[in-house]
Write a protein that holds these residues in place. Structure first.
Motif, PDB file in Angstrom:
ATOM      1  N   SER A   6      -9.600   6.329   2.599  1.00  0.00           N
ATOM      2  CA  SER A   6      -8.714   6.959   3.576  1.00  0.00           C
ATOM      3  C   SER A   6      -8.281   8.323   3.075  1.00  0.00           C
ATOM      4  O   SER A   6      -8.506   8.658   1.898  1.00  0.00           O
ATOM      5  N   GLY A   7      -7.655   9.100   3.956  1.00  0.00           N
ATOM      6  CA  GLY A   7      -7.090  10.373   3.557  1.00  0.00           C
ATOM      7  C   GLY A   7      -7.842  11.600   4.025  1.00  0.00           C
ATOM      8  O   GLY A   7      -7.384  12.726   3.805  1.00  0.00           O
ATOM      9  N   GLY A   8      -8.988  11.410   4.640  1.00  0.00           N
ATOM     10  CA  GLY A   8      -9.737  12.560   5.124  1.00  0.00           C
ATOM     11  C   GLY A   8      -9.045  13.214   6.313  1.00  0.00           C
ATOM     12  O   GLY A   8      -8.056  12.707   6.839  1.00  0.00           O
ATOM     13  N   GLY A   9      -9.566  14.362   6.722  1.00  0.00           N
ATOM     14  CA  GLY A   9      -8.999  15.055   7.859  1.00  0.00           C
ATOM     15  C   GLY A   9      -9.491  16.470   7.957  1.00  0.00           C
ATOM     16  O   GLY A   9     -10.457  16.858   7.279  1.00  0.00           O
ATOM     17  N   LEU A  10      -8.812  17.230   8.809  1.00  0.00           N
ATOM     18  CA  LEU A  10      -9.147  18.641   9.024  1.00  0.00           C
ATOM     19  C   LEU A  10      -8.110  19.499   8.329  1.00  0.00           C
ATOM     20  O   LEU A  10      -6.899  19.296   8.496  1.00  0.00           O
ATOM     21  N   VAL A  11      -8.583  20.461   7.541  1.00  0.00           N
ATOM     22  CA  VAL A  11      -7.676  21.334   6.792  1.00  0.00           C
ATOM     23  C   VAL A  11      -8.266  22.737   6.766  1.00  0.00           C
ATOM     24  O   VAL A  11      -9.490  22.907   6.820  1.00  0.00           O
ATOM     25  N   GLN A  12      -7.408  23.730   6.670  1.00  0.00           N
ATOM     26  CA  GLN A  12      -7.884  25.106   6.562  1.00  0.00           C
ATOM     27  C   GLN A  12      -8.331  25.410   5.144  1.00  0.00           C
ATOM     28  O   GLN A  12      -7.878  24.771   4.181  1.00  0.00           O
ATOM     29  N   ALA A  13      -9.202  26.372   5.015  1.00  0.00           N
ATOM     30  CA  ALA A  13      -9.649  26.803   3.691  1.00  0.00           C
ATOM     31  C   ALA A  13      -8.440  27.170   2.835  1.00  0.00           C
ATOM     32  O   ALA A  13      -7.504  27.815   3.312  1.00  0.00           O
ATOM     33  N   GLY A  14      -8.484  26.732   1.582  1.00  0.00           N
ATOM     34  CA  GLY A  14      -7.371  26.951   0.673  1.00  0.00           C
ATOM     35  C   GLY A  14      -6.368  25.817   0.646  1.00  0.00           C
ATOM     36  O   GLY A  14      -5.493  25.778  -0.225  1.00  0.00           O
ATOM     37  N   GLY A  15      -6.500  24.904   1.590  1.00  0.00           N
ATOM     38  CA  GLY A  15      -5.580  23.781   1.666  1.00  0.00           C
ATOM     39  C   GLY A  15      -5.955  22.640   0.730  1.00  0.00           C
ATOM     40  O   GLY A  15      -6.890  22.751  -0.069  1.00  0.00           O
ATOM     41  N   MET A 105     -23.945   8.760 -13.323  1.00  0.00           N
ATOM     42  CA  MET A 105     -23.836   9.816 -12.332  1.00  0.00           C
ATOM     43  C   MET A 105     -24.794   9.672 -11.159  1.00  0.00           C
ATOM     44  O   MET A 105     -24.757  10.484 -10.244  1.00  0.00           O
ATOM     45  N   GLU A 106     -25.640   8.667 -11.182  1.00  0.00           N
ATOM     46  CA  GLU A 106     -26.659   8.549 -10.151  1.00  0.00           C
ATOM     47  C   GLU A 106     -26.234   7.590  -9.054  1.00  0.00           C
ATOM     48  O   GLU A 106     -25.570   6.584  -9.302  1.00  0.00           O
ATOM     49  N   ILE A 107     -26.652   7.882  -7.830  1.00  0.00           N
ATOM     50  CA  ILE A 107     -26.328   7.030  -6.689  1.00  0.00           C
ATOM     51  C   ILE A 107     -26.749   5.587  -6.947  1.00  0.00           C
ATOM     52  O   ILE A 107     -26.013   4.643  -6.645  1.00  0.00           O
ATOM     53  N   ALA A 108     -27.927   5.410  -7.538  1.00  0.00           N
ATOM     54  CA  ALA A 108     -28.470   4.067  -7.746  1.00  0.00           C
ATOM     55  C   ALA A 108     -27.651   3.244  -8.730  1.00  0.00           C
ATOM     56  O   ALA A 108     -27.804   2.021  -8.787  1.00  0.00           O
ATOM     57  N   ASP A 109     -26.789   3.892  -9.494  1.00  0.00           N
ATOM     58  CA  ASP A 109     -25.973   3.176 -10.479  1.00  0.00           C
ATOM     59  C   ASP A 109     -24.769   2.501  -9.853  1.00  0.00           C
ATOM     60  O   ASP A 109     -24.091   1.711 -10.511  1.00  0.00           O
ATOM     61  N   TYR A 110     -24.469   2.832  -8.609  1.00  0.00           N
ATOM     62  CA  TYR A 110     -23.266   2.334  -7.950  1.00  0.00           C
ATOM     63  C   TYR A 110     -23.646   1.272  -6.926  1.00  0.00           C
ATOM     64  O   TYR A 110     -24.395   1.537  -5.996  1.00  0.00           O
ATOM     65  N   ASP A 111     -23.106   0.079  -7.114  1.00  0.00           N
ATOM     66  CA  ASP A 111     -23.499  -1.064  -6.296  1.00  0.00           C
ATOM     67  C   ASP A 111     -22.662  -1.226  -5.029  1.00  0.00           C
ATOM     68  O   ASP A 111     -23.142  -1.809  -4.056  1.00  0.00           O
ATOM     69  N   TYR A 112     -21.436  -0.775  -5.077  1.00  0.00           N
ATOM     70  CA  TYR A 112     -20.517  -1.018  -3.962  1.00  0.00           C
ATOM     71  C   TYR A 112     -20.032   0.320  -3.408  1.00  0.00           C
ATOM     72  O   TYR A 112     -19.682   1.227  -4.172  1.00  0.00           O
ATOM     73  N   TRP A 113     -19.992   0.389  -2.064  1.00  0.00           N
ATOM     74  CA  TRP A 113     -19.660   1.652  -1.397  1.00  0.00           C
ATOM     75  C   TRP A 113     -18.630   1.433  -0.302  1.00  0.00           C
ATOM     76  O   TRP A 113     -18.661   0.408   0.392  1.00  0.00           O
ATOM     77  N   GLY A 114     -17.738   2.421  -0.163  1.00  0.00           N
ATOM     78  CA  GLY A 114     -16.819   2.417   0.954  1.00  0.00           C
ATOM     79  C   GLY A 114     -17.483   2.958   2.205  1.00  0.00           C
ATOM     80  O   GLY A 114     -18.639   3.394   2.171  1.00  0.00           O
ATOM     81  N   GLN A 115     -16.747   2.974   3.297  1.00  0.00           N
ATOM     82  CA  GLN A 115     -17.314   3.345   4.586  1.00  0.00           C
ATOM     83  C   GLN A 115     -17.375   4.852   4.794  1.00  0.00           C
ATOM     84  O   GLN A 115     -18.037   5.292   5.737  1.00  0.00           O
ATOM     85  N   GLY A 116     -16.731   5.618   3.964  1.00  0.00           N
ATOM     86  CA  GLY A 116     -16.748   7.068   4.115  1.00  0.00           C
ATOM     87  C   GLY A 116     -15.566   7.578   4.904  1.00  0.00           C
ATOM     88  O   GLY A 116     -15.101   6.922   5.839  1.00  0.00           O
ATOM     89  N   THR A 117     -15.102   8.746   4.519  1.00  0.00           N
ATOM     90  CA  THR A 117     -14.019   9.402   5.240  1.00  0.00           C
ATOM     91  C   THR A 117     -14.388  10.880   5.407  1.00  0.00           C
ATOM     92  O   THR A 117     -14.846  11.516   4.457  1.00  0.00           O
ATOM     93  N   GLN A 118     -14.204  11.409   6.613  1.00  0.00           N
ATOM     94  CA  GLN A 118     -14.625  12.764   6.923  1.00  0.00           C
ATOM     95  C   GLN A 118     -13.611  13.787   6.433  1.00  0.00           C
ATOM     96  O   GLN A 118     -12.413  13.657   6.699  1.00  0.00           O
ATOM     97  N   VAL A 119     -14.112  14.791   5.737  1.00  0.00           N
ATOM     98  CA  VAL A 119     -13.295  15.936   5.336  1.00  0.00           C
ATOM     99  C   VAL A 119     -13.916  17.174   5.977  1.00  0.00           C
ATOM    100  O   VAL A 119     -15.102  17.452   5.777  1.00  0.00           O
ATOM    101  N   THR A 120     -13.124  17.889   6.752  1.00  0.00           N
ATOM    102  CA  THR A 120     -13.581  19.102   7.409  1.00  0.00           C
ATOM    103  C   THR A 120     -12.676  20.254   7.018  1.00  0.00           C
ATOM    104  O   THR A 120     -11.463  20.173   7.192  1.00  0.00           O
ATOM    105  N   VAL A 121     -13.282  21.307   6.464  1.00  0.00           N
ATOM    106  CA  VAL A 121     -12.527  22.481   6.030  1.00  0.00           C
ATOM    107  C   VAL A 121     -12.924  23.652   6.913  1.00  0.00           C
ATOM    108  O   VAL A 121     -14.088  24.061   6.934  1.00  0.00           O
ATOM    109  N   SER A 122     -11.956  24.183   7.626  1.00  0.00           N
ATOM    110  CA  SER A 122     -12.230  25.305   8.524  1.00  0.00           C
ATOM    111  C   SER A 122     -11.990  26.630   7.806  1.00  0.00           C
ATOM    112  O   SER A 122     -11.119  26.731   6.948  1.00  0.00           O
ATOM    113  N   SER A 123     -12.753  27.635   8.208  1.00  0.00           N
ATOM    114  CA  SER A 123     -12.622  28.953   7.560  1.00  0.00           C
ATOM    115  C   SER A 123     -11.589  29.823   8.255  1.00  0.00           C
ATOM    116  O   SER A 123     -11.084  29.483   9.299  1.00  0.00           O
TER     117      SER A 123
END
Length: 123
Positions: A6-15, A105-123
């Motif tokens: 959780s915690g994703g969202g839309l934020v301006q650059a520098g935020g 550091m590799e994707i294949a090393d991680y067995d469990y994944w969350g659903q993802g949260t979108q982060v959008t940074v506007s210019s």
């Protein structure tokens, strides 16, 4: 093991934004945890990883701006993102490496994944 990001969202650059990822199920404090991200049209990449004991590693592109931390009692990993840039726009995923020990550091090393949260940074 289930991961809820959780915690994703839309934020301006520098935020700033703070992502959280709560784990449930059969998870132990010696697991390593990480944040990955995937921008539109690009592959998934490691952003930051943290060892069970607190040692961490970061992608060069986020060093000095992002901080990964964890609360083992709460089974939660955090990603504090400061000075955000438009190129940080992506879906952010938390992940668990149940083998612990060395930080991987590799994707294949991680067995469990969350659903993802979108982060959008506007210019």
């Amino acid at each position: 093991v289930q991961l809820q990001a959780s915690g994703g969202g839309l934020v301006q650059a520098g935020g700033s934004l703070r992502l959280s990822c709560a784990a449930s199920g059969r998870i132990f404090s010696n697991y390593n945890m990480a944040w990955f991200r995937q921008a539109p049209g690009k592959g998934r990449e490691l952003v930051a990883a943290i060892k069970w004991s607190g040692g961490s590693s970061y992608a060069d592109s986020v060093k000095g701006r992002f901080t990964i931390s964890r609360d083992n009692a709460k089974k939660t990993v955090y990603l504090q993102m400061n000075s955000l840039k438009p190129e940080d726009t992506a879906v952010y995923y938390c992940a668990v490496d149940p083998r612990g020990f060395a930080l991987r550091m590799e994707i294949a090393d991680y067995d469990y994944w969350g659903q993802g949260t979108q982060v959008t940074v506007s210019s």
